[in-house]
Design a protein around this motif. Structure first.
Motif, PDB file in Angstrom:
ATOM      1  N   ILE A  30      -1.731  14.544  11.916  1.00 16.47           N
ATOM      2  CA  ILE A  30      -2.996  13.957  12.378  1.00 16.47           C
ATOM      3  C   ILE A  30      -3.132  12.506  11.904  1.00 16.47           C
ATOM      4  O   ILE A  30      -4.231  11.953  11.868  1.00 16.47           O
ATOM      5  N   GLY A  31      -1.992  11.921  11.521  1.00 18.02           N
ATOM      6  CA  GLY A  31      -1.951  10.491  11.270  1.00 18.02           C
ATOM      7  C   GLY A  31      -2.074  10.047   9.831  1.00 18.02           C
ATOM      8  O   GLY A  31      -2.188   8.848   9.560  1.00 18.02           O
ATOM      9  N   LYS A  32      -2.027  10.978   8.881  1.00 16.28           N
ATOM     10  CA  LYS A  32      -2.132  10.609   7.470  1.00 16.28           C
ATOM     11  C   LYS A  32      -0.743  10.345   6.880  1.00 16.28           C
ATOM     12  O   LYS A  32       0.241  10.956   7.292  1.00 16.28           O
ATOM     13  N   ARG A  33      -0.688   9.429   5.922  1.00 13.08           N
ATOM     14  CA  ARG A  33       0.553   9.185   5.183  1.00 13.08           C
ATOM     15  C   ARG A  33       0.575  10.167   4.007  1.00 13.08           C
ATOM     16  O   ARG A  33      -0.335  10.159   3.169  1.00 13.08           O
ATOM     17  N   VAL A  34       1.614  10.988   3.947  1.00 16.59           N
ATOM     18  CA  VAL A  34       1.615  12.111   3.007  1.00 16.59           C
ATOM     19  C   VAL A  34       2.909  12.134   2.190  1.00 16.59           C
ATOM     20  O   VAL A  34       4.004  11.916   2.735  1.00 16.59           O
ATOM     21  N   LEU A  35       2.779  12.410   0.910  1.00 17.91           N
ATOM     22  CA  LEU A  35       3.915  12.671   0.031  1.00 17.91           C
ATOM     23  C   LEU A  35       3.785  14.086  -0.498  1.00 17.91           C
ATOM     24  O   LEU A  35       2.743  14.451  -1.053  1.00 17.91           O
ATOM     25  N   TYR A  61      12.890  16.181 -11.099  1.00 17.88           N
ATOM     26  CA  TYR A  61      13.462  16.315 -12.450  1.00 17.88           C
ATOM     27  C   TYR A  61      13.756  14.939 -13.045  1.00 17.88           C
ATOM     28  O   TYR A  61      13.361  14.633 -14.177  1.00 17.88           O
ATOM     29  N   GLU A  62      14.462  14.095 -12.288  1.00 18.84           N
ATOM     30  CA  GLU A  62      14.807  12.756 -12.782  1.00 18.84           C
ATOM     31  C   GLU A  62      13.556  11.908 -13.021  1.00 18.84           C
ATOM     32  O   GLU A  62      13.499  11.116 -13.959  1.00 18.84           O
ATOM     33  N   CYS A  63      12.545  12.100 -12.161  1.00 15.66           N
ATOM     34  CA  CYS A  63      11.291  11.348 -12.339  1.00 15.66           C
ATOM     35  C   CYS A  63      10.603  11.721 -13.651  1.00 15.66           C
ATOM     36  O   CYS A  63      10.050  10.859 -14.348  1.00 15.66           O
ATOM     37  N   LEU A  64      10.642  13.000 -13.995  1.00 13.55           N
ATOM     38  CA  LEU A  64       9.947  13.476 -15.202  1.00 13.55           C
ATOM     39  C   LEU A  64      10.749  13.217 -16.471  1.00 13.55           C
ATOM     40  O   LEU A  64      10.205  12.771 -17.482  1.00 13.55           O
ATOM     41  N   ARG A  71       9.241   6.271  -6.171  1.00 10.74           N
ATOM     42  CA  ARG A  71       9.459   5.627  -4.870  1.00 10.74           C
ATOM     43  C   ARG A  71      10.917   5.783  -4.428  1.00 10.74           C
ATOM     44  O   ARG A  71      11.214   5.980  -3.249  1.00 10.74           O
ATOM     45  N   SER A  72      11.829   5.708  -5.373  1.00  7.13           N
ATOM     46  CA  SER A  72      13.260   5.826  -5.057  1.00  7.13           C
ATOM     47  C   SER A  72      13.671   7.279  -4.818  1.00  7.13           C
ATOM     48  O   SER A  72      14.656   7.547  -4.132  1.00  7.13           O
ATOM     49  N   ALA A  73      12.922   8.213  -5.403  1.00  7.35           N
ATOM     50  CA  ALA A  73      13.239   9.632  -5.245  1.00  7.35           C
ATOM     51  C   ALA A  73      12.709  10.208  -3.935  1.00  7.35           C
ATOM     52  O   ALA A  73      13.179  11.245  -3.465  1.00  7.35           O
ATOM     53  N   ALA A  74      11.712   9.543  -3.327  1.00  9.13           N
ATOM     54  CA  ALA A  74      11.080  10.058  -2.105  1.00  9.13           C
ATOM     55  C   ALA A  74      12.013   9.886  -0.902  1.00  9.13           C
ATOM     56  O   ALA A  74      12.592   8.816  -0.703  1.00  9.13           O
ATOM     57  N   ILE A  75      12.154  10.962  -0.127  1.00  9.36           N
ATOM     58  CA  ILE A  75      13.017  10.925   1.057  1.00  9.36           C
ATOM     59  C   ILE A  75      12.219  11.344   2.293  1.00  9.36           C
ATOM     60  O   ILE A  75      11.224  12.058   2.198  1.00  9.36           O
ATOM     61  N   ALA A  76      12.678  10.887   3.451  1.00  3.70           N
ATOM     62  CA  ALA A  76      12.012  11.226   4.708  1.00  3.70           C
ATOM     63  C   ALA A  76      12.288  12.687   5.062  1.00  3.70           C
ATOM     64  O   ALA A  76      13.310  13.263   4.675  1.00  3.70           O
ATOM     65  N   THR A  77      11.376  13.286   5.806  1.00  3.03           N
ATOM     66  CA  THR A  77      11.527  14.670   6.264  1.00  3.03           C
ATOM     67  C   THR A  77      11.569  14.702   7.792  1.00  3.03           C
ATOM     68  O   THR A  77      11.510  13.663   8.450  1.00  3.03           O
ATOM     69  N   CYS A  78      11.628  15.897   8.328  1.00  9.82           N
ATOM     70  CA  CYS A  78      11.640  16.069   9.774  1.00  9.82           C
ATOM     71  C   CYS A  78      10.276  15.767  10.407  1.00  9.82           C
ATOM     72  O   CYS A  78      10.164  15.718  11.633  1.00  9.82           O
ATOM     73  N   VAL A  79       9.247  15.577   9.581  1.00 12.38           N
ATOM     74  CA  VAL A  79       7.897  15.294  10.081  1.00 12.38           C
ATOM     75  C   VAL A  79       7.600  13.811   9.883  1.00 12.38           C
ATOM     76  O   VAL A  79       7.647  13.308   8.751  1.00 12.38           O
ATOM     77  N   GLU A  80       7.289  13.113  10.946  1.00 13.44           N
ATOM     78  CA  GLU A  80       6.961  11.696  10.842  1.00 13.44           C
ATOM     79  C   GLU A  80       5.710  11.516   9.987  1.00 13.44           C
ATOM     80  O   GLU A  80       4.700  12.187  10.185  1.00 13.44           O
ATOM     81  N   GLY A  81       5.816  10.616   9.008  1.00  5.60           N
ATOM     82  CA  GLY A  81       4.679  10.363   8.122  1.00  5.60           C
ATOM     83  C   GLY A  81       4.681  11.208   6.863  1.00  5.60           C
ATOM     84  O   GLY A  81       3.818  11.016   5.991  1.00  5.60           O
ATOM     85  N   LEU A  82       5.627  12.144   6.744  1.00  3.68           N
ATOM     86  CA  LEU A  82       5.707  13.017   5.561  1.00  3.68           C
ATOM     87  C   LEU A  82       6.970  12.705   4.760  1.00  3.68           C
ATOM     88  O   LEU A  82       8.084  12.849   5.258  1.00  3.68           O
TER      89      LEU A  82
END
Length: 253
Positions: A30-35, A61-64, A71-82
């Motif tokens: 529904i158009g939200k930017r989500v992590l 794990y590496e983040c903690l 920001r470097s650990a976040a990867i794109a998913t099959c859902v646009e915006g997620l």
């Protein structure tokens, strides 16, 4: 500034990961930017989005443990915006490795700080325990969604979780509040399911979401295809109920 919502209940099998995957996907749709942050060593939120945990170069794990940038650990998913910060089984060891760390309960909150402004919602999928990782999630969160299964032992353990939330509010995160209780695996044909919904409403009033998540075979099938239900079968009741939940959360905020 993004709102951080933890999905928590120390009782297993109530739909935490299912809610995390599908609510995150619905908010993005529904158009939200989500992590979505997978804070469960079982890594079901990761695999449920079609991502193989062992193929990731960096995870929560590496983040903690290593202060790796989220920001470097976040990867794109099959859902646009997620986007996803995934998990692996080695997260089990993080509980021990964090014990001697300074401000060990606030490690996740500090890790999220740098990315909070980049998202509308940050969803944290918690493990079925009240250990140090879950305490980190609740300390980082603005609010918590508590999934409650529409079955006989539904309210079992909720008092323990509420007590944990009270302690965290008192000592670590004064702003933490309950976003809502979410009834999952609901079958309107069963008298017991309706009784549990009424009991929840009687106890917690407006803190109970109007949206209920039905018992739906498509919700159960979707993770094996590495897809959220809104992509696996967009017209099924499982998909439409999660879209409705996303809209209800947006309207509340």
């Amino acid at each position: 500034m993004g709102k951080i919502i933890a999905i928590a209940n120390q009782k297993g099998g109530v739909g935490k990961t299912t809610t995390s995957i599908n609510l995150s996907s619905a908010l993005a749709s529904i158009g939200k930017r989500v992590l979505l942050i997978d804070a469960d060593p079982q890594a079901n939120a990761t695999s449920g989005l079609g991502i193989e945990p062992k193929d990731m170069s960096s995870t929560i794990y590496e983040c903690l443990v290593d202060d790796y940038p989220m920001r470097s650990a976040a990867i794109a998913t099959c859902v646009e915006g997620l986007m996803l910060v995934g998990s692996r089984i080695d997260l089990v060891g993080a509980e021990l490795e964090l014990v001697d760390k300074e401000q060990r309960e606030r490690v996740l909150r500090n890790a999220i700080k740098d990315v909070k402004d980049e998202y509308d919602f940050i969803i944290i999928d918690c493990s079925p325990s009240l250990g140090l990782i879950t305490v980190n999630a609740l300390t980082a969160a603005d609010s918590v969604i508590i999934p409650v299964q529409a079955e006989y032992f539904a309210l079992e353990g909720i008092s323990k979780l509420l007590n944990t939330i009270r302690i965290i509010k008192g000592k670590l995160n004064a702003g933490l509040r309950i976003e809502g209780f979410l009834l999952t695996m609901y079958d309107a044909r069963l008298r017991l399911a309706n009784e549990i919904f009424e009991e929840l409403k009687g106890h917690f009033g407006n803190m109970v979401f109007n949206t209920v998540i039905p018992r739906n075979i498509r919700i159960s099938e979707a993770p094996s295809h590495g897809l959220p239900v809104i992509q696996y079968d967009p017209t099924c009741r499982g998909a439409t109920s999660h879209i409705q939940l996303a809209q209800e959360i947006v309207s509340r905020n």
